[in-house]
Design a protein around this motif. Structure first.
Motif, mmCIF file in Angstrom:
data_model
loop_
_atom_site.group_PDB
_atom_site.id
_atom_site.type_symbol
_atom_site.label_atom_id
_atom_site.label_comp_id
_atom_site.label_asym_id
_atom_site.label_seq_id
_atom_site.Cartn_x
_atom_site.Cartn_y
_atom_site.Cartn_z
ATOM 1 N N SER A 66 55.284 20.652 38.488
ATOM 2 C CA SER A 66 55.348 19.377 39.233
ATOM 3 C C SER A 66 53.984 19.029 39.818
ATOM 4 C CB SER A 66 56.398 19.469 40.341
ATOM 5 O OG SER A 66 57.681 19.662 39.802
ATOM 6 N N GLN A 67 53.295 20.049 40.326
ATOM 7 C CA GLN A 67 51.971 19.792 40.910
ATOM 8 C C GLN A 67 50.981 19.308 39.846
ATOM 9 O OE1 GLN A 67 51.246 19.979 44.218
ATOM 10 N NE2 GLN A 67 49.317 18.988 43.573
ATOM 11 N N LYS A 127 51.807 17.637 37.177
ATOM 12 C CA LYS A 127 52.157 16.239 36.908
ATOM 13 C C LYS A 127 51.615 15.326 38.003
ATOM 14 C CE LYS A 127 56.374 17.141 34.251
ATOM 15 N NZ LYS A 127 57.849 16.935 34.189
ATOM 16 N N ILE A 128 51.772 15.818 39.253
ATOM 17 C CA ILE A 128 51.280 15.007 40.381
ATOM 18 C C ILE A 128 49.765 14.815 40.288
ATOM 19 C CG2 ILE A 128 50.926 15.012 42.879
ATOM 20 C CD1 ILE A 128 53.683 16.397 43.101
ATOM 21 N N ASP A 129 49.054 15.906 39.923
ATOM 22 C CA ASP A 129 47.593 15.806 39.789
ATOM 23 C C ASP A 129 47.207 14.812 38.693
ATOM 24 O OD1 ASP A 129 47.320 17.652 41.808
ATOM 25 O OD2 ASP A 129 47.017 19.371 40.452
ATOM 26 N N ALA A 168 47.830 11.385 39.950
ATOM 27 C CA ALA A 168 46.793 11.018 40.932
ATOM 28 C C ALA A 168 45.489 10.642 40.227
ATOM 29 C CB ALA A 168 46.569 12.165 41.908
#
Length: 250
Positions: A41-42, A44-46, A49
């Protein structure tokens, strides 16, 4: 029986430990899955962003380009308005030129007629040359391939030539009827004041009489001064004083 109870208790403890160990393994596995999912998930978030940051930079660049285009379009609008104003001014000027052209053509015709009459009444020097010049002007007025401005320029040049005749001296050779016989003579023109001739043999001289509109014979005493005047006009002698007969105007 006393020995059996400790064994049962030990079995229970062992079984309980095995259950706890099994549950702990499950918890650890679940925790690992959660950590792995969180890492994914992180990531994907990165990525999201980074994508948002890139799009934000594109947005800022597009806004800057739009501002530049706005200024450019405003400048083009000013130039276009100026060109439209210039076109209007040119159209107005063309209309004025058309009016002037319609007025100037009759004026030029009158100027040519006036010049023709002037030459006919003037002292008869360079008669053929001046007549050809006027005939050329008349022919020019009928030509469509010559602009009105060029016609007017040539007409002014012809007037200027006539003006210059009045303040110059000139010597030239032409044919003249002398005592009923056509002879080659040297003419001396002094402005428009005097037109004097001298035969090529230097024996006879005469001058134009404006009253009788004919040449009258001059005394032999004037021949030497006439000859001197001819040489001065041809730049064969330096300018000097001349004593010549002059027909005084009334």
């Amino acid at each position: 029986m006393k020995g059996v109870k400790p064994l049962i208790l030990a079995g229970i403890v062992a079984a309980s430990a095995a259950v706890h160990a099994n549950n702990l393994d499950k918890v650890i596995d679940k925790s690992s899955e959660i950590n792995k999912s969180a890492a994914q998930s992180q990531t994907k978030i990165d990525k999201i962003a980074d994508s948002m940051q890139g799009r934000l930079q594109q947005f800022k660049a597009l806004n800057k380009e739009i501002d530049g285009l706005t200024v450019y379009n405003a400048q083009l609008t000013k130039q276009l308005n100026n060109q439209i104003a210039e076109m209007d001014a040119l159209n107005e000027s063309m209309d004025q030129v058309s009016v002037i052209e319609r007025q100037i053509t009759p004026l030029m015709m009158r100027m040519i007629t006036g010049l023709d009459q002037f030459v006919a009444l003037d002292v008869p020097f360079l008669t053929e040359e001046r007549s050809k010049r006027i005939a050329s002007l008349k022919e020019m007025m009928d030509r469509a391939d010559i602009t009105s401005s060029e016609k007017f320029r040539r007409l002014l040049e012809a007037y200027q030539v006539e003006v210059d005749y009045g303040r110059t001296i000139e010597a030239y050779t032409a044919l003249l009827d002398v005592d009923g016989q056509e002879r080659e003579v040297d003419f001396l023109r002094i402005g428009r004041l005097e037109l004097i001739y001298l035969t090529r043999d230097g024996k006879k001289a005469g001058s134009w009489d404006k009253e009788t509109k004919s040449f009258v014979e001059l005394p032999d005493s004037a021949i030497s001064q006439i000859s001197k005047g001819l040489r001065i006009a041809r730049k064969q002698l330096a300018p000097d004083m001349l004593t010549l007969p002059v027909h005084a105007a009334e």
